[in-house]
Write a protein that holds these residues in place. Sequence first.
Motif, PDB file in Angstrom:
ATOM      1  N   ARG A  75       0.864  -1.188   0.000  1.00  0.00           N
ATOM      2  CA  ARG A  75       0.000   0.000   0.000  1.00  0.00           C
ATOM      3  C   ARG A  75       0.895   1.230   0.000  1.00  0.00           C
ATOM      4  N   THR A  76       0.796   2.015  -1.049  1.00  0.00           N
ATOM      5  CA  THR A  76       1.634   3.199  -1.202  1.00  0.00           C
ATOM      6  C   THR A  76       0.753   4.438  -1.235  1.00  0.00           C
ATOM      7  N   ALA A  77       1.180   5.455  -0.489  1.00  0.00           N
ATOM      8  CA  ALA A  77       0.443   6.719  -0.439  1.00  0.00           C
ATOM      9  C   ALA A  77       1.390   7.881  -0.723  1.00  0.00           C
ATOM     10  N   VAL A 112      -3.640   6.920   5.314  1.00  0.00           N
ATOM     11  CA  VAL A 112      -2.208   7.221   5.206  1.00  0.00           C
ATOM     12  C   VAL A 112      -1.460   6.513   6.332  1.00  0.00           C
ATOM     13  N   GLY A 113      -2.032   6.522   7.514  1.00  0.00           N
ATOM     14  CA  GLY A 113      -1.395   5.885   8.660  1.00  0.00           C
ATOM     15  C   GLY A 113      -1.172   4.397   8.487  1.00  0.00           C
ATOM     16  N   ARG A 114      -2.005   3.739   7.697  1.00  0.00           N
ATOM     17  CA  ARG A 114      -1.889   2.289   7.471  1.00  0.00           C
ATOM     18  C   ARG A 114      -1.024   1.929   6.261  1.00  0.00           C
ATOM     19  N   GLY A 157       3.969   3.081   8.692  1.00  0.00           N
ATOM     20  CA  GLY A 157       4.791   2.571   7.599  1.00  0.00           C
ATOM     21  C   GLY A 157       6.122   3.278   7.469  1.00  0.00           C
ATOM     22  N   VAL A 158       6.691   3.144   6.287  1.00  0.00           N
ATOM     23  CA  VAL A 158       7.951   3.791   5.946  1.00  0.00           C
ATOM     24  C   VAL A 158       7.613   5.122   5.291  1.00  0.00           C
ATOM     25  N   ALA A 159       8.176   6.197   5.816  1.00  0.00           N
ATOM     26  CA  ALA A 159       7.905   7.529   5.268  1.00  0.00           C
ATOM     27  C   ALA A 159       9.165   8.101   4.629  1.00  0.00           C
ATOM     28  N   VAL A 160       8.959   8.702   3.472  1.00  0.00           N
ATOM     29  CA  VAL A 160      10.049   9.306   2.710  1.00  0.00           C
ATOM     30  C   VAL A 160       9.809  10.816   2.654  1.00  0.00           C
ATOM     31  N   PRO A 161      10.657  11.609   3.323  1.00  0.00           N
ATOM     32  CA  PRO A 161      10.509  13.060   3.258  1.00  0.00           C
ATOM     33  C   PRO A 161      11.067  13.625   1.944  1.00  0.00           C
ATOM     34  N   ALA A 202       6.449   6.947  12.094  1.00  0.00           N
ATOM     35  CA  ALA A 202       6.994   6.357  10.866  1.00  0.00           C
ATOM     36  C   ALA A 202       8.429   5.889  11.046  1.00  0.00           C
ATOM     37  N   THR A 203       8.764   4.892  10.274  1.00  0.00           N
ATOM     38  CA  THR A 203      10.158   4.545  10.063  1.00  0.00           C
ATOM     39  C   THR A 203      10.576   5.407   8.877  1.00  0.00           C
TER      40      THR A 203
END
Length: 177
Positions: A12-14, A70-72, A105-109, A135-136
Amino acid sequence: MIGAKAAGRPARTAVVVGNPKPFSRTLASAMRMARELSGQEPGLVVDLVTLGASLFDWDDPTVAELVSEVGRADLVVVGSPTYKGSYSGLLKLFLDRFATDGLTGVAVPLMLGAGRGHTLAPELMLRPVLTEIGATTVRGLYVIDNRHGDPAAYADWLASTRPAVDALVRRRRGASV
């Protein structure tokens, strides 16, 4: 790439973007990163400007559902233009909705800006907030506005960061099944 089925379901990508201009360069960059990292189109795209005044209503069910979705997500690309060395107030309004364990999930800034003077903004401003809400995170990316459409602006970051994102998402998905 994490887009391949793992643990029986696709990742699941957001994408969440806090640019006050709809369909912005920031959105285009975040979409590019999500596709590059996951190998698929994101399942959820939140262009925050389209939510308007509902972002100010803490009881708004649409915004609450977006926060939950988004949280999931397994992978979230969080993008903002750089304003005064930081991320936008629009993005802050949305991120303030998350509990300290709300982004699992994994968050990319990702941040875009006009010059190199704010290169560290994703690391110093956005990444700590994403970590604070659960987030990781991985090393953020800063892209110069006028290079947002150039694949070379992402290439080195993708080459060095994609393996870490892939491993983190796979680990998360294995643990959640």
